[in-house]
Motif scaffolding. Structure first.
Motif, short mmCIF file in Angstrom:
data_model
loop_
_atom_site.label_atom_id
_atom_site.label_comp_id
_atom_site.label_asym_id
_atom_site.label_seq_id
_atom_site.Cartn_x
_atom_site.Cartn_y
_atom_site.Cartn_z
N UNK B 82 0.81 -1.21 0.00
CA UNK B 82 0.00 0.00 0.00
C UNK B 82 0.84 1.26 0.00
N UNK B 83 1.92 1.24 0.80
CA UNK B 83 2.79 2.42 0.84
C UNK B 83 3.37 2.71 -0.52
N UNK B 547 -4.95 0.49 3.39
CA UNK B 547 -3.78 0.37 2.51
C UNK B 547 -2.50 0.27 3.34
N UNK B 548 -2.54 0.81 4.53
CA UNK B 548 -1.33 0.83 5.35
C UNK B 548 -1.36 -0.31 6.34
N UNK B 549 -0.91 -0.02 7.57
CA UNK B 549 -0.79 -1.08 8.55
C UNK B 549 -2.11 -1.42 9.23
N UNK B 550 -3.14 -0.64 8.99
CA UNK B 550 -4.43 -0.94 9.58
C UNK B 550 -4.72 -0.13 10.83
N UNK B 551 -3.74 0.63 11.35
CA UNK B 551 -4.04 1.51 12.48
C UNK B 551 -4.96 2.62 12.02
N UNK B 552 -5.83 3.05 12.87
CA UNK B 552 -6.72 4.13 12.51
C UNK B 552 -5.92 5.43 12.45
N UNK B 553 -6.22 6.23 11.45
CA UNK B 553 -5.54 7.50 11.30
C UNK B 553 -6.46 8.67 11.62
#
Lengths: 185, 724, 155
Positions: B82-83, B547-553
Motif C-alpha cells: 500500500x505504501x 492500505x497501510x498497517x491498519x491503524x486508525x488515522x
C-alpha cells in the motif's frame, strides 16, 4: 718430466739457442717499442720491419721454418709495403711530427704497463718449470707444414681463400672513388 | 498486462524518456516537450493503475536475478504494498505537474531539453526507490537522485548562488550517504540478504539483527542527509537557487520524501533499537522547531517554503519515531500535494512580482489581482500547511500527533515513551509556529486589508531610465517617480538600484517589453490540478488504514483541539503583529524589483535570486521593519534568519578542517613529496651530465678504459683462481 | 729451451702493441700496433705448438691463418683509413669524434682547440654552410689544413 727437466736444465745455465733467442728477442722488443714511440711516421714503419723480421728469426729458433718464411714474405714483403703506401697516400708528414701521440698517452702507458706486469707475472708463474724440447724432429719444416695443411686443414684453408677474396673486393670497393661523391664535391 | 509488468514500466518510462531527451534534445527541439511530459504522464497513469490493481491488499512481490553477485545476492526485485503504490501515485502526479509547469516556466530556456531530461531521470529514480524490493537497487535510485539534484539545483549555473548550492546539496547529502552505504552493508551482513522482505523477516524473527542500533544509526545518517533532517538539512534552503519547479519536485515528492519512505519501509529495523527511535525522535523535534523558527524569519519566499518542508519532514520522522508509519506516509502524501502547490504558486508569484523577496512583495498593492489563481490556491495550501480542519494537512498532522500521544501515554508497544513525549510536545509547538509563518507568508504576499500607501511602495525599475519611462509598468506607475529613486530611499533601496543595474547589464538579451508579466496558462492550470488533493486528500483518512498497517488515522479529540487551537493562536498573533508592523512599514520605503516584466519566468527568477543578496545584504533576510516576524521573534530573528548559524558550525567543524587538511596536503605534495621527485630527477640529470661528459667520442679513450677494465678483471680472476 | 722466454717476449710485444693502439694518433700507426699485437699472439701459438708437440700442428696452422687474416685486415683497414682521410682530410683517430655527446663536445672544444671543431664541421658533410669546415681545419694547423684543402680540391 718438468721436474726432471728442471734438474737437468738449470735456469741459470742457458743453452746457445736460449741466448740467441734472448738476444733476438731484445732486439725485437726494442724495435717494437721504437715503432710505437717514434715521432717519425715512416721510421715507425721501418722499425716495424725490424721487429717483424726479428720475430721471423724467433720462429726459426723455434724450428718453425715455414712460418718464418711466410712471416718474412707476407709481413715484411707486403704488409709493410702496404702500410708505407698508406702513409704516403694519407700524406703523412715526413720528418718529426710532434703530435704523433695523442693526449691520453699516459693512460695508455699505465694500461700497457699494468697489462704487461699482469701478463708477465702470470706467464712466469705458470711456466716457471717448463721446457721446450727442441731436439726432436723439426716441427715446422715446409714438408711437415704442407702435409698438415693439406691433410688436416684443407677446409679452413679453402675458407681462408674465400675470406681473402672478400677482403680484396672490400678493399677495392672501399678505396675507389665514388662517382656520386665526386659529383657532390 | 500483469501488475508486475505495469509496475516495471512505471520507473522505466521516465527513464527512457530521459535518455531519449538527452540524446535528441539538441537535434530535434520539437520532440523535447512531448518527450518530457508524455513518459511522465504515462508513468503517472500506470502508477494509478498499479495502485488500483494492488488495492491495498497483499503485497505483490516479484524478483529476478540476472547474475550471481557473490555471497549476498542482489535481485531486481519489486515490492508493491500500500505504501509503495500510493507514494508512486503521488510521485507520478507531482512529476507530471512539474513537467507541465516547466513547459511554461522554462519556455524560452536554452537548456530546457537537458533540464526536462534530468527531471524525468529524477522521477524515474524516485519511482525506482519506491517500487524497489531490494536495498541495493533502491540505493541505485537513491544515488541517481543525488546526482540529478546536483544538476537541477545548478540549472542557473551562471549565478554564484546556484553553483555553490548545487555543490552543497551534493556534498551534504553525500556526507550522509557514506554512513548510509556502510549501514546497508552492515544490515545485509546481519540479515544475509539485500531483499527488503528478507531483512524485515530477519528483523522480526526471534533473535533479530546482530547490531540493530549501529545499523539504524548509520542508516539514519543517510536519511537525515536525503530528507534534510537536523543537522544535515542545511543544503535544502540553499537549494532554492534552483528553478522553482525543481524545488517543488525535490520537496514534494522525490528526494526528501525518499528518506522518510526508506525509514517507513524498514521501520522494523529501526524499531528494533530503542536508542535509534529516541535519536529519531530528538532529530525530528530539533528539526521541527528549529526549521519553523527559521521559516518565520526568511525573506525569500522560497526559503520560507524550504524551511517549512524541513519542518513537515520533521513531522514525518516524528511519526516514524513513534512507530506509526501509516501516519508518516499519510503526511508524506498530503504534504507532497500542498507543498508542490505552494512551490508552483510561489513560482507564479515570483514571476508576476519580479522578485522573490517578501519585503518587496508586501509593498505591491495588486499582486492578488495579477495572480488570482496563485493567490487562491496558495491560500488553501497554506491553510492545509497550518493544519486548519477541513483541509488535508489537518488530518495527516493529527494522525501524527495522535500517534505521538499514544506513544507518550505508553499505549504503543515497543516505542520509548521518551520519543512519544518529545514528538508530541515539539509537534504542538511546531503547529503554533507553522500557523504563524504560514499566515505571515499569506499576509505578506499581497493580502487584502491595510495596505501601505502608494507613495511608500518604492520600486526600482531595472534597465535604462528611458525604458522605464517609455513603457511604464504597473509597478513603475505605483512608484513616485520613474527611473532610479532619488535619495529618499534608505540604504538597501540604493543598493537595489545598483544591483538591478548590474543585473540589467549582465543580461543584455533581456527582451524589453512594456507588457506586464503574463503567467503562461499551463502554470495556472497545474495549480488547480494540485489544488484538489491539497484541499481534499483528508477525506481519504477513513480508507487509508486499509492500505497501510491498519491503524486508525482518524484525529483524536485531545490532539485535534490542542493542535487546531495552537494553530489558531499562531495565526491570530501573527495577524495582530502584522497590523502593528504595517503601520511602521509605511514610513520605510524599500523593496527592489530586479527582474524585468514580460520575460521568461525562469529568467526573472534567476535574476531575482542573483540580485537578492546585493539588494538586501543577505541571501535569506531583509531589514524590513514591516515584517511581523521581526517583532515576533525579537532578538532571535537575526539567528533564525541565518538558520541558527548551523552553516557556520558546519563550516567550523568540517569545511575549515578539510580546507586546512587540503592545504597541508598541498604543502606536503608541493614542498615535501615534490622535493623527492625533483631530487630524483635532478640526481639522474646530474649523473647523466657526468656520464655524458665521459662520452668524448675519442675511440682510444674508450678502448683504454675497456682494456684497463679487462686487466683488472683478469687479475682478479687469476687471484681468485690462485686462491689468494 | 725454457718456455718462459717466448711467452714473456710475446706478452711484452703484446703490451707494446697495446700501448701503440691506445697512444698513437695516426690511424696507420694504430694499424701497425695492431700488427704487433697479432704477431705477439703468433709467437705464442708457435711456441706452445712446439712445446705441446700437437699431432695436428694446430698452433702453426692457426698461425698461418692469423697471418693471412692479418694481411686481409691490413688491406681493409688501410682502405677504411684512406676513405676517412679522403672524407675528413685527416687520418687522426682522436679527431673522429662524431660519437661524442653534443654538449660535452662543445664543452671539450675550447681546451681541445681545433680538434673539437674541425671534424665536427667537416663531419656534417656537404649540406653544411661552406664556411664551417674549412675554418675548423684551418684552425687545426697550417700543414693539416693545407693538405685538407688540397685533398678536397683533388677530390
Amino acid at each position: 718430466m718438468s721436474l726432471l727437466a728442471a734438474q737437468t736444465q738449470g735456469f741459470l745455465s742457458p743453452t746457445g739457442v736460449e741466448i740467441a733467442f734472448l738476444l733476438v728477442g731484445i732486439v725485437t722488443l726494442g724495435a717494437a717499442v721504437v715503432t710505437v714511440t717514434t715521432k717519425q711516421l715512416v721510421h715507425a714503419a721501418l722499425w716495424l720491419v725490424v721487429a717483424l723480421g726479428g720475430l721471423a728469426v724467433e720462429y726459426l729458433l723455434l724450428t718453425a721454418e715455414f712460418i718464418a718464411w711466410v712471416q718474412v714474405l707476407i709481413y715484411v714483403g707486403s704488409v709493410i709495403v702496404l702500410l708505407l703506401f698508406g702513409l704516403m697516400l694519407t700524406r703523412a708528414p715526413i720528418g718529426r711530427s710532434p703530435d704523433a701521440d695523442s693526449g691520453n698517452r699516459w693512460v695508455a702507458l699505465g694500461v700497457a704497463v699494468a697489462a704487461a706486469a699482469a701478463l708477465v707475472w702470470v706467464v712466469v708463474d705458470a711456466f716457471r718449470a717448463t721446457w721446450i724440447d727442441l731436439d726432436g724432429p723439426a716441427r715446422g719444416t715446409t714438408e711437415v707444414s704442407g702435409r698438415m695443411l693439406f691433410r688436416h686443414w684443407v677446409l679452413p684453408f679453402e675458407g681462408l681463400s674465400v675470406l681473402l677474396l672478400a677482403a680484396l673486393v672490400g678493399a677495392i670497393v672501399l678505396s675507389r672513388l665514388r662517382k656520386d661523391t665526386e659529383e657532390k664535391r | 498486462m500483469t501488475t508486475t509488468t505495469l509496475a516495471t514500466l512505471v520507473p522505466l518510462l521516465p527513464f527512457l524518456g530521459a535518455v531519449a531527451g538527452l540524446l535528441t534534445g539538441r537535434r530535434a527541439p520539437g520532440f523535447v516537450r512531448p518527450l518530457a511530459v508524455l513518459p511522465t504522464l504515462a508513468a503517472a497513469v500506470l502508477a494509478v493503475l498499479v495502485a488500483l490493481r494492488q488495492g491495498g491488499g497483499d503485497p505483490v512481490d516479484a524478483a529476478t536475478r540476472l547474475t550471481p553477485t557473490g555471497s549476498v545476492p542482489i535481485d531486481l526485485a519489486l515490492h508493491l504494498d500500500g505504501f509503495a503504490v500510493l507514494v508512486a501515485v503521488l510521485v507520478g502526479l507531482v512529476a507530471t505537474c512539474v513537467q507541465l509547469y516547466s513547459t511554461g516556466y522554462l519556455r524560452d530556456d536554452p537548456r530546457y531539453s537537458s533540464y526536462a531530461a534530468f527531471v524525468s531521470l529524477f522521477t524515474a529514480a524516485m519511482l525506482l526507490v519506491v517500487y524497489s524490493g531490494d536495498v541495493m537497487v533502491l540505493l541505485v535510485g537513491w544515488e541517481v537522485m543525488g546526482i540529478c539534484s546536483y544538476f537541477l539545483v545548478g540549472h542557473y549555473w551562471e549565478t554564484e548562488a546556484a553553483r555553490s548550492a548545487s555543490l552543497k546539496a551534493f556534498l551534504v547529502t553525500k556526507l550522509g550517504d557514506v554512513p548510509f552505504l556502510i549501514g546497508i552493508f552492515a544490515l545485509a551482513a546481519d540479515a544475509g540478504t539485500f531483499r527488503i522482505n528478507g531483512i524485515l523477516t530477519a528483523a522480526n524473527s526471534g533473535d533479530g539483527l546482530d547490531h540493530p542500533t549501529l545499523v539504524a544509526l548509520l542508516l539514519l545518517a543517510g536519511v537525515a542527509g536525503k530528507s534534510a533532517q537536523f543537522p544535515l538539512h542545511t543544503w535544502l534552503p540553499d537549494a532554492m537557487a534552483g528553478p522553482t519547479p525543481v524545488s517543488a519536485l525535490i520537496h514534494a515528492a522525490t528526494m526528501v520524501a525518499a528518506g522518510v519512505y526508506f525509514v517507513a519501509r524498514l521501520l522494523p529495523v529501526f524499531a528494533a533499537s530503542a536508542a535509534a527511535m529516541v535519536v529519531l525522535g530528538l532529530m525530528a523535534a530539533a528539526t521541527m522547531v528549529g526549521s519553523a523558527l527559521a521559516a518565520l524569519a526568511q525573506d525569500d519566499i522560497k526559503r520560507v517554503l524550504a524551511y517549512s518542508t524541513i519542518g513537515q519532514l520533521g513531522y514525518m520522522t516524528g511519526a516514524l519515531a513513534v512507530g506509526e508509519r501509516g501516519a508518516a506516509v499519510f503526511h508524506l502524501l498530503t504534504h507532497g500535494a500542498f507543498k508542490a502547490l505552494l512551490f508552483l504558486g510561489a513560482g507564479v508569484l515570483i514571476h508576476v512580482a519580479g522578485t522573490n523577496s517578501l519585503a518587496a512583495m508586501s509593498r505591491m498593492r495588486d499582486l492578488r489581482q495579477r495572480a488570482p489563481d496563485a493567490f487562491w490556491t496558495m491560500t488553501v495550501a497554506l491553510l492545509a500547511l497550518a493544519a486548519v480542519p477541513p483541509f488535508s494537512g489537518f488530518f495527516s498532522k493529527e494522525a501524527i500527533l495522535g500517534a505521538a500521544e499514544h506513544a507518550a501515554l505508553g499505549d504503543a508497544p515497543g516505542v520509548p515513551v521518551l520519543a512519544g513525549w518529545t514528538v508530541l510536545v515539539s509537534g504542538l509547538v511546531t503547529a503554533l509556529l507553522t500557523a504563524a509563518y504560514a499566515s505571515r507568508l499569506w499576509l505578506l504576499t499581497g493580502v487584502p486589508g491595510a495596505k501601505p500607501e502608494s507613495g511608500a511602495a518604492a520600486t526600482a525599475e531595472p534597465g535604462p531610465p528611458s525604458t522605464a519611462t517609455a513603457a511604464p509598468s504597473p509597478r513603475a506607475a505605483s512608484g513616485a517617480a520613474p527611473g532610479p529613486r532619488p535619495a529618499a530611499g534608505p540604504e538597501p533601496g540604493a543598493e537595489a538600484g545598483a544591483g538591478a543595474a548590474g543585473a540589467g547589464a549582465a543580461g543584455p538579451g533581456v527582451a524589453v517589453s512594456g507588457h506586464p508579466a503574463r503567467t503562461p496558462f499551463v502554470m495556472n492550470a497545474v495549480l488547480w490540478v494540485l489544488f484538489l488533493p491539497a484541499a481534499g486528500l483528508g477525506v481519504t483518512v477513513g480508507v487509508l488504514p486499509g492500505w497501510f498497517d491498519g491503524h486508525s488515522l482518524a484525529p483524536t479529540l485531545t490532539t485535534s483541539v490542542l493542535g487546531t487551537g495552537l494553530a489558531l493562536v499562531g495565526m491570530i498573533v501573527t495577524y495582530a503583529t502584522w497590523r502593528l508592523t504595517t503601520s511602521l512599514g509605511r514610513r520605510a520605503p524599500m523593496g527592489a524589483v530586479a527582474a524585468h516584466p514580460g520575460v521568461d519566468p525562469a529568467q526573472s527568477e534567476a535574476e531575482a535570486i542573483a540580485t537578492h543578496e546585493p539588494a538586501y545584504g543577505d541571501i535569506a533576510a531583509a531589514h524590513d521593519p514591516a515584517d511581523p516576524a521581526r517583532l515576533l521573534l525579537g532578538p532571535m530573528h537575526r539567528h533564525a534568519a541565518a538558520g541558527f548559524h548551523l552553516d557556520a558550525v558546519w563550516s567550523a567543524l568540517f569545511v575549515r578542517p578539510v580546507r586546512a587538511a587540503a592545504r597541508m596536503v598541498r604543502f606536503l605534495d608541493r614542498e615535501v613529496v615534490d622535493t623527492y621527485v625533483d631530487g630524483a630527477g635532478g640526481a639522474a640529470r646530474l649523473l647523466g651530465a657526468a656520464v655524458r661528459r665521459a662520452q668524448t667520442g675519442n675511440v682510444q679513450t674508450y678502448l683504454g678504459a675497456l682494456l684497463a677494465g679487462s686487466v683488472v678483471l683478469a687479475v682478479a680472476a687469476v687471484l681468485v683462481a690462485a686462491g689468494a | 729451451m725454457h718456455l718462459a722466454y717466448p711467452a714473456v717476449l710475446a706478452a711484452l710485444l703484446f703490451c707494446t702493441g697495446l700501448y701503440g693502439v691506445l697512444a698513437r694518433r695516426n690511424a696507420i700507426l694504430v694499424l701497425m700496433s695492431v700488427e704487433l699485437m697479432l704477431n705477439a699472439v703468433n709467437l705464442n701459438l708457435v711456441a706452445f705448438d712446439v712445446w705441446l708437440r700437437d699431432a695436428l700442428h694446430a698452433g702453426q696452422a692457426l698461425t698461418l691463418f692469423t697471418i693471412a687474416i692479418a694481411a686481409a685486415e691490413i688491406g681493409i683497414g688501410l682502405a677504411i683509413v684512406l676513405l676517412v682521410y679522403r672524407n675528413r682530410g685527416s687520418s687522426d683517430i682522436d679527431r673522429l669524434r662524431d660519437l661524442a655527446e653534443g654538449d660535452a663536445q662543445d664543452a671539450a672544444a675550447p681546451p681541445d682547440g681545433p680538434g673539437g671543431t674541425g671534424p665536427g664541421g667537416a663531419g656534417r658533410g656537404p649540406g653544411t654552410p661552406p664556411g664551417d669546415g674549412p675554418d675548423g681545419t684551418d684552425n687545426g694547423g697550417t700543414d693539416n689544413g693545407g693538405t685538407d684543402n688540397k685533398a678536397e680540391a683533388a677530390a
